[in-house]
Write a protein that holds these residues in place. Structure first.
Motif: not given
Length: 334
Positions: A156-168
């Motif tokens: 889903x791209x860099x924004x999905x990776x960044x957003x999910x990582x931030x919530x982690x």
């Protein structure tokens, strides 16, 4: 206060050759460090002795010397004028029979020589490792499963990776106390069963499970409400915050199931059933999670589909653990 150790002329130290041979063999076969094994085995041995000797409390000490291959068990006793608790106190007259220079107020270590202690220690070493190995295997395989899930998030791209990582990172607020409760329950249950208190182990497990679930759910509710604001601590890109919010609001309200599964795992390990949580987690958190994401994402190709894999598998593992806990015969575990 002085601390003295009794040194009888003939100590007849307990033969620990089998004990250290078992540790050496396990290290060679499984690659587990001796220091880790010593800590776990010592705890198990002390718990086993307390089970058969009420009142000794925390006054037990084990000295294991790999150089001389000896395993010795000591009981610390306070030297007093009048003995109220023979398990932890000794009169001055008795103390001076083995330690002539003993004085009132000293703490003396009395060596205890249980029958076949060296053999028992060796058997305990194997039991501890047999119960501990499934945990390491479980965590390793689950990590591999999470890599597969992460690979789908990456599509889903860099924004999905960044957003999910931030919530982690925010999720860790709930996860750390959950794991702390799980480890506490494992220790609590094993110690009480070792002391023959199945009723206390059962009641404490119920309270611990409930407390863990409530604590995790309160954190989950807070994250559900304020996740868009909290994510800005780690990311400031609107698209990333949107992905993080989708993921967070999909999983946060189900943190009570995450807590239950982890705490139930702690309870089952405490009663010696470490194989049950291992297979449950491998099947649900690895196998089914990977299978679901791989298939579902092709049918419903939206980011929330991946996120929903977590509450789904938490639910399945919780159901399995409930069945095992309800059917468990606590008295038979003593």
């Amino acid at each position: 206060m002085a601390k003295r150790t009794t040194k009888p002329a003939n100590s007849n130290e307990l033969d620990g050759k089998e004990f250290f041979a078992a540790i050496a063999q396990i290290e060679q076969e499984k690659g587990i460090k001796p220091g880790y094994m010593m800590e776990k085995i010592t705890q198990a041995l002390l718990s086993a002795y307390r089970r058969d000797h009420e009142g000794v409390g925390d006054n037990l000490v084990i000295d294991a010397d790999p150089d001389t291959c000896t395993v010795r068990l000591f009981l610390k006793k306070d030297i007093v004028e009048e003995v109220d608790n023979p398990a932890t106190e000794i009169s001055l007259e008795e103390a001076r029979l083995v330690l002539p220079q003993a004085q009132l107020g000293d703490v003396v270590r009395m060596e205890i020589k249980p029958k076949n202690f060296g053999r028992v220690a060796a058997q305990t070493a194997r039991q501890v490792i047999v119960q501990g190995l499934p945990t390491g295997l479980q965590n390793s395989v689950i990590s591999i499963g999470n890599l597969v899930v992460q690979s789908n998030i990456n599509t889903f791209g860099a924004f999905a990776i960044s957003g999910q990582g931030a919530f982690a990172k925010l999720e860790g607020i709930a996860f750390l106390p959950i794991m702390s409760m799980s480890m506490a329950l494992s220790t609590f249950v094993s110690q009480n069963l070792g002391a023959g208190r199945a009723d206390r182990a059962k009641k404490g497990s119920a309270i611990g499970l409930a407390f863990g679930m409530v604590m995790a759910e309160l954190v989950g509710i807070c994250l559900f409400i304020w996740v868009p604001i909290l994510l800005r601590i780690f990311v400031d890109v609107p698209e990333a915050i949107e992905f993080g919010t989708i993921h967070g609001r999909t999983v946060a309200l189900f943190f009570f199931l995450l807590a239950f599964s982890n705490c139930a795992t702690g309870v089952l390990r405490g009663v010696g059933k470490s194989i049950v949580p291992m297979f449950t987690m491998l099947i649900c958190w690895c196998g089914i999670r990977v299978l679901y994401v791989t298939i579902a994402i092709r049918i419903i190709p939206v980011f929330r589909t991946i996120s929903s894999a977590y509450p789904l598998t938490w639910t399945l593992s919780s159901i399995i653990f409930i069945v095992f806990l309800l059917r468990m015969d606590w008295d038979a575990r003593v």
